[in-house]
Scaffold this motif. Structure first.
Motif, short mmCIF file in Angstrom:
data_model
loop_
_atom_site.label_atom_id
_atom_site.label_comp_id
_atom_site.label_asym_id
_atom_site.label_seq_id
_atom_site.Cartn_x
_atom_site.Cartn_y
_atom_site.Cartn_z
N TYR A 198 0.84 -1.20 0.00
CA TYR A 198 0.00 0.00 0.00
C TYR A 198 0.88 1.26 0.00
N ALA A 199 1.90 1.26 0.86
CA ALA A 199 2.81 2.41 0.93
C ALA A 199 3.56 2.59 -0.38
N PHE A 200 4.00 1.47 -1.01
CA PHE A 200 4.71 1.53 -2.28
C PHE A 200 3.82 2.12 -3.37
N LEU A 201 2.57 1.66 -3.44
CA LEU A 201 1.63 2.18 -4.44
C LEU A 201 1.37 3.67 -4.23
N GLN A 202 1.29 4.09 -2.97
CA GLN A 202 1.13 5.51 -2.69
C GLN A 202 2.35 6.30 -3.16
N HIS A 203 3.52 5.74 -2.90
CA HIS A 203 4.77 6.40 -3.32
C HIS A 203 4.86 6.52 -4.84
N LYS A 204 4.34 5.51 -5.55
CA LYS A 204 4.38 5.50 -7.01
C LYS A 204 3.20 6.26 -7.63
N ARG A 205 2.38 6.86 -6.77
CA ARG A 205 1.25 7.70 -7.23
C ARG A 205 0.19 6.90 -7.98
N VAL A 206 0.05 5.62 -7.65
CA VAL A 206 -1.03 4.81 -8.22
C VAL A 206 -2.35 5.26 -7.59
N ARG A 207 -3.40 5.44 -8.41
CA ARG A 207 -4.63 6.02 -7.88
C ARG A 207 -5.85 5.11 -8.01
N THR A 208 -5.76 4.01 -8.71
CA THR A 208 -6.94 3.19 -8.96
C THR A 208 -7.45 2.47 -7.72
N SER A 209 -8.74 2.56 -7.48
CA SER A 209 -9.35 1.89 -6.33
C SER A 209 -9.41 0.38 -6.52
N TRP A 210 -9.26 -0.09 -7.79
CA TRP A 210 -9.30 -1.52 -8.06
C TRP A 210 -8.14 -2.26 -7.39
N LEU A 211 -7.07 -1.55 -7.07
CA LEU A 211 -5.97 -2.14 -6.32
C LEU A 211 -6.11 -1.89 -4.82
N VAL A 235 -6.32 2.41 10.98
CA VAL A 235 -5.40 3.49 11.37
C VAL A 235 -4.11 3.43 10.56
N LEU A 236 -3.53 2.23 10.45
CA LEU A 236 -2.26 2.10 9.74
C LEU A 236 -2.39 2.49 8.27
N LEU A 237 -3.47 2.05 7.62
CA LEU A 237 -3.69 2.42 6.22
C LEU A 237 -3.86 3.94 6.09
N GLY A 238 -4.58 4.55 7.03
CA GLY A 238 -4.75 6.00 7.01
C GLY A 238 -3.43 6.73 7.14
N LEU A 239 -2.56 6.25 8.04
CA LEU A 239 -1.27 6.91 8.27
C LEU A 239 -0.31 6.73 7.09
N LEU A 240 -0.55 5.72 6.25
CA LEU A 240 0.32 5.49 5.09
C LEU A 240 -0.16 6.21 3.83
N THR A 241 -1.28 6.90 3.93
CA THR A 241 -1.86 7.57 2.77
C THR A 241 -1.21 8.94 2.57
N ARG A 242 -0.94 9.28 1.33
CA ARG A 242 -0.25 10.54 1.00
C ARG A 242 -1.15 11.76 1.24
N VAL A 243 -0.59 12.79 1.91
CA VAL A 243 -1.40 13.96 2.26
C VAL A 243 -0.95 15.24 1.54
N ARG A 244 0.17 15.18 0.83
CA ARG A 244 0.62 16.36 0.07
C ARG A 244 0.27 16.18 -1.40
N PRO A 245 -0.45 17.13 -2.01
CA PRO A 245 -0.80 16.99 -3.43
C PRO A 245 0.41 17.20 -4.32
N ALA A 254 -5.28 11.57 0.62
CA ALA A 254 -5.85 11.56 1.97
C ALA A 254 -7.05 12.49 2.06
N ILE A 255 -6.94 13.66 1.46
CA ILE A 255 -8.05 14.62 1.50
C ILE A 255 -9.23 14.09 0.70
#
Length: 395
Positions: A198-211, A235-245, A254-255
């Motif tokens: 999940y953190a890797f996909l966030q880092h790579k800017r993947v946006r699809t909900s299918w994953l 909680v853990l998934l929330g904390l790993l979500t990107r918050v800077r656009p 995150a927003i």
């Protein structure tokens, strides 16, 4: 005539307000209490205790457990998103602004626990029940503030929100540490791998909900199967979500997720949990036991007295020692009202009561949580109305 899409958007905006979330939560609690104390109590218990789900991976749960372990994970995911936003780009990202609510939250957890342990010393179950009064309910507390304190400075909401978020983080850590049993290393390993992906996909800017949706479900099941309370996954998934656009991105994930999911959390997840957690017997004998038995008294005084003393005392000490500053535009009377409001435990306190105690004892503890939260909300509402009038602009 309002277009369907616009009507849905307006309804979603309405559900995002703290006032509405608090009112829905209050309505669900009232329904639970009336239903559980009516001639239809049998249908309430039958629905709450009805089992569904496969035996595989320990997923054959009661409806009440699905509300507690499943739906409430959505609430904690939204709380995790809000916490991450506050830590990275919000009020908790600046030390001077963050230190007072952080210290107030610490005092608001430590003192109630000490009060509960002192009053309930030697009582069976207090080795775990001390954790019940440490939490502040975000939805209810902000709802009371929105209803009664329209003229208070915006810094009041920021202080209360920051305090409640830190408070809930502490309660989440308690749940993870104290109420974890039968730890399964293989399931925990799967959870860690799912979180890392999940953190890797966030880092790579993947946006699809299918994953992300299947990955979130895998994480939840793995955490649940590991023996850790499943809400920790949220909680853990929330904390790993990107918050800077990123550049050219209207909103950070995150927003965007918080806007989409908060209405579902406020209108479905938390009220459904309350519906199956707050259905306790309320009669003369039950109330008498609350006020004459050490454990529920410990919870009650921990929530109402311990929270007030802990939050206000820590705030005064931090300001007097010049570690922190009072929120802009607020005086000690304003902070006193907010400190009393911190005693609204409700959602997380009810959850801890269910996790900490056997059913018969947890009923008394939950009754104490409901009474203590009602006293704190009504008392703080009266104080906040007075403070709101004091802050009202002069014509």
């Amino acid at each position: 005539m309002i277009a369907p899409r616009r009507a849905v958007a307006e309804f979603t905006r309405y559900l995002r307000t703290e006032t509405t979330g608090g009112l829905i939560l209050l309505a669900a609690t009232a329904v639970a209490l009336v239903w559980a104390n009516s001639p239809l109590r049998g249908t309430y218990e039958a629905l709450r205790d009805f089992r569904l789900g496969p035996e595989f991976l320990h997923l054959n749960l009661t409806v009440g457990d699905w509300a507690k372990d499943g739906l409430l994970a959505l609430f904690f995911f939204v709380a995790g998103l809000e916490l991450k936003r506050e830590l990275v780009v919000g009020e908790l990202s600046r030390v001077k602004q963050a230190i007072l609510p952080v210290l107030a939250a610490a005092g608001g957890m430590l003192v109630p626990a000490l009060v509960a342990l002192t009053i309930g010393a030697g009582t069976p179950g207090m080795d775990r029940a001390w954790a019940i009064p440490v939490a502040t309910d975000i939805a209810f507390a902000l709802g009371v503030l929105a209803l009664t304190a329209s003229n208070l400075p915006s810094s009041a909401r920021v202080f209360l929100l920051s305090l409640a978020v830190v408070d809930d983080l502490g309660a989440i850590l308690i749940i993870a540490i104290v109420f974890t049993s039968g730890f399964d290393l293989i399931a925990a390993g799967v959870a860690v791998l799912a979180l890392a992906l999940y953190a890797f996909l966030q880092h790579k800017r993947v946006r699809t909900s299918w994953l992300y949706v299947p990955l979130a479900l895998v994480t939840w099941v793995a955490v649940h199967s590991a023996g850790v309370h499943a809400t920790i996954a949220g909680v853990l998934l929330g904390l790993l979500t990107r918050v800077r656009p990123d550049e050219g991105e209207d909103e950070a994930p995150a927003i965007r997720l918080e806007h989409r999911l908060q209405p579902w959390s406020a209108a479905v997840a938390v009220p459904m949990f309350a519906l199956f957690a707050a259905g306790i017997a309320v009669n003369g004998d039950a109330l008498a036991q609350v006020f004459t038995t050490a454990l529920p008294l410990a919870v009650l005084f921990g929530l109402v007295g311990g929270k007030f003393v802990g939050i206000l005392g820590a705030s005064i000490l931090a300001v007097k020692l010049r570690i922190a500053e009072k929120p802009r535009g607020m005086g000690w009377r304003d902070l006193s009202a907010l400190a009393l409001l911190g005693g609204v435990g409700f959602t997380v306190s009810l959850l801890i009561a269910e996790l900490a105690l056997p059913e018969e004892t947890s009923e008394l503890a939950k009754a104490a949580v409901l009474i203590g939260s009602a006293v704190a909300s009504l008392g703080s509402a009266a104080l906040l109305l007075r403070r709101s009038r004091a802050h009202a602009p002069v014509d």
